[in-house]
Design a protein around this motif. Structure first.
Motif, PDB file in Angstrom:
ATOM      1  N   VAL A 204       3.061 -27.489  36.516  1.00 16.12           N
ATOM      2  CA  VAL A 204       4.504 -27.510  36.742  1.00 16.12           C
ATOM      3  C   VAL A 204       5.097 -26.181  36.294  1.00 16.12           C
ATOM      4  O   VAL A 204       4.558 -25.515  35.402  1.00 16.12           O
ATOM      5  N   ILE A 205       6.213 -25.790  36.880  1.00 10.74           N
ATOM      6  CA  ILE A 205       6.818 -24.507  36.562  1.00 10.74           C
ATOM      7  C   ILE A 205       7.699 -24.581  35.316  1.00 10.74           C
ATOM      8  O   ILE A 205       7.984 -23.565  34.687  1.00 10.74           O
ATOM      9  N   MET A 240      16.023 -31.890  35.444  1.00  4.71           N
ATOM     10  CA  MET A 240      15.375 -32.071  36.747  1.00  4.71           C
ATOM     11  C   MET A 240      16.004 -31.147  37.784  1.00  4.71           C
ATOM     12  O   MET A 240      15.311 -30.487  38.564  1.00  4.71           O
ATOM     13  N   GLY A 241      17.332 -31.093  37.788  1.00  7.08           N
ATOM     14  CA  GLY A 241      18.020 -30.206  38.720  1.00  7.08           C
ATOM     15  C   GLY A 241      17.706 -28.748  38.447  1.00  7.08           C
ATOM     16  O   GLY A 241      17.431 -27.975  39.374  1.00  7.08           O
ATOM     17  N   ARG A 242      17.711 -28.364  37.197  1.00  8.81           N
ATOM     18  CA  ARG A 242      17.438 -26.965  36.835  1.00  8.81           C
ATOM     19  C   ARG A 242      15.994 -26.588  37.176  1.00  8.81           C
ATOM     20  O   ARG A 242      15.733 -25.479  37.658  1.00  8.81           O
ATOM     21  N   SER A 243      15.050 -27.484  36.923  1.00  9.85           N
ATOM     22  CA  SER A 243      13.648 -27.186  37.240  1.00  9.85           C
ATOM     23  C   SER A 243      13.434 -27.101  38.747  1.00  9.85           C
ATOM     24  O   SER A 243      12.631 -26.285  39.230  1.00  9.85           O
ATOM     25  N   TYR A 244      14.160 -27.909  39.510  1.00 17.02           N
ATOM     26  CA  TYR A 244      14.044 -27.883  40.978  1.00 17.02           C
ATOM     27  C   TYR A 244      14.441 -26.514  41.524  1.00 17.02           C
ATOM     28  O   TYR A 244      13.724 -25.920  42.340  1.00 17.02           O
ATOM     29  N   VAL A 245      15.574 -25.986  41.053  1.00 17.92           N
ATOM     30  CA  VAL A 245      16.018 -24.690  41.569  1.00 17.92           C
ATOM     31  C   VAL A 245      15.184 -23.551  40.988  1.00 17.92           C
ATOM     32  O   VAL A 245      15.030 -22.500  41.629  1.00 17.92           O
ATOM     33  N   ALA A 263       7.756 -28.942  39.994  1.00 17.71           N
ATOM     34  CA  ALA A 263       8.881 -28.440  39.204  1.00 17.71           C
ATOM     35  C   ALA A 263       8.831 -28.906  37.752  1.00 17.71           C
ATOM     36  O   ALA A 263       8.947 -28.110  36.817  1.00 17.71           O
ATOM     37  N   LEU A 264       8.637 -30.206  37.540  1.00 20.53           N
ATOM     38  CA  LEU A 264       8.805 -30.767  36.189  1.00 20.53           C
ATOM     39  C   LEU A 264       7.722 -31.765  35.809  1.00 20.53           C
ATOM     40  O   LEU A 264       7.215 -31.728  34.691  1.00 20.53           O
ATOM     41  N   ILE A 265       7.368 -32.645  36.728  1.00 21.20           N
ATOM     42  CA  ILE A 265       6.415 -33.726  36.434  1.00 21.20           C
ATOM     43  C   ILE A 265       5.129 -33.475  37.216  1.00 21.20           C
ATOM     44  O   ILE A 265       5.171 -33.391  38.441  1.00 21.20           O
ATOM     45  N   PRO A 266       4.002 -33.318  36.528  1.00 21.90           N
ATOM     46  CA  PRO A 266       2.744 -33.005  37.231  1.00 21.90           C
ATOM     47  C   PRO A 266       2.442 -33.977  38.352  1.00 21.90           C
ATOM     48  O   PRO A 266       2.551 -35.191  38.190  1.00 21.90           O
ATOM     49  N   TYR A 267       2.118 -33.404  39.527  1.00 20.78           N
ATOM     50  CA  TYR A 267       1.689 -34.135  40.726  1.00 20.78           C
ATOM     51  C   TYR A 267       2.801 -34.950  41.387  1.00 20.78           C
ATOM     52  O   TYR A 267       2.587 -35.533  42.449  1.00 20.78           O
ATOM     53  N   VAL A 268       3.973 -35.009  40.772  1.00 16.50           N
ATOM     54  CA  VAL A 268       5.030 -35.911  41.275  1.00 16.50           C
ATOM     55  C   VAL A 268       6.262 -35.145  41.726  1.00 16.50           C
ATOM     56  O   VAL A 268       6.701 -35.251  42.878  1.00 16.50           O
TER      57      VAL A 268
END
Length: 269
Positions: A204-205, A240-245, A263-268
């Protein structure tokens, strides 16, 4: 806002309070709003997005701070609120002591990271700094005050505080480790961004956000109050929103960005 069955079972059952309900609902909705704002491009201006949408703001709001100064302003008032809670509410038993200690340590850690771990390449904008700093301060002050209000009432039938301590420690350690990995990417005068590697960065990033959520969830398990759950769940939506962008930003900057890195949760996600 929450099913009545959880009161007394997972959340402290206290007399109905307009204040607690209003604080919990408004905090949750605020965090949900800023998380959604991130997704639609209205970013809080720090890190990679510090200079986004700057042309839309009056000059007196667009005051740039160094990242170190801005981050100290973010965390220090909340840390001081945690310290003050030991003097304002000196009693309260084991759970209350755990709440005050976890909140204070969380923001002490962040201040120490700002001073001794992080390496900076961007800046921060004053209005975003003040907004985030106020939110942190209100969260700490609100959680300690509302925890004080639970004194004298029966404990929830399901005791989550020890599970909360484990989640909090896992969150703190994981968050620090990934901040350390980020700091190792840069030399002293290096201002550029590089693709992070190591730890959960291979999956994840934003693993530091994931562990931040774990830590906040741990604090809410220690508190077991409606307001603390509003803070932790609302913060999770924001991150979640911040990791998405953030993931979208890396994809735009690095042609070889591995698509399997979420983005945040491995594989999901």
């Amino acid at each position: 806002m929450i099913m009545p069955v959880f009161q007394g079972m997972i959340i402290f059952q206290v007399p109905p309070s307009i204040l607690i309900t209003a604080m919990s609902a408004s905090t949750f909705m605020f965090l949900l709003y800023i998380g959604f704002s991130e997704i639609i491009g209205r970013h809080l201006q720090y890190s990679k997005f510090w200079n986004v949408n700057s042309n839309n703001k009056p000059n007196h709001l667009h005051i740039k701070l160094s990242s170190r100064t801005g981050m100290l302003i973010l965390y220090t008032p909340a840390f001081l609120a945690g310290i003050a809670s030991f003097f304002i509410f000196p009693d309260g038993g084991l759970r209350f002591m755990m709440v005050k200690s976890a909140l204070t340590f969380h923001f002490l850690k962040r201040d120490l990271e700002v001073l001794f771990v992080h390496k900076y390449s961007a800046g921060m904008v004053l209005d975003s700094v003040l907004l985030i700093s106020s939110a942190y301060f209100i969260a700490v002050a609100g959680m300690t005050y509302i925890q004080h209000l639970t004194l004298g009432f029966p404990e929830p039938s399901i005791d989550l505080k020890y599970l909360g301590v484990m989640l909090f420690l896992a969150g703190v350690c994981g968050n620090f480790y990934h901040h350390y990995l980020l700091a190792k990417l840069r030399e002293r005068d290096d201002k550029g961004y590089k693709f992070p590697k190591g730890g959960l960065f291979n999956l994840v990033i934003c693993p530091h956000y994931l562990f931040e959520i774990l830590g906040l969830l741990g604090i809410s398990f220690i508190c077991q109050t409606l307001f603390s759950f509003a803070v932790s769940v609302g913060s999770a939506f924001y991150l979640m929103g911040r990791s998405y962008v953030t993931r979208k930003w890396y994809i735009s900057k690095f042609e070889n960005f591995p698509k399997n890195v979420k983005a945040l949760i491995p594989y999901v996600f």
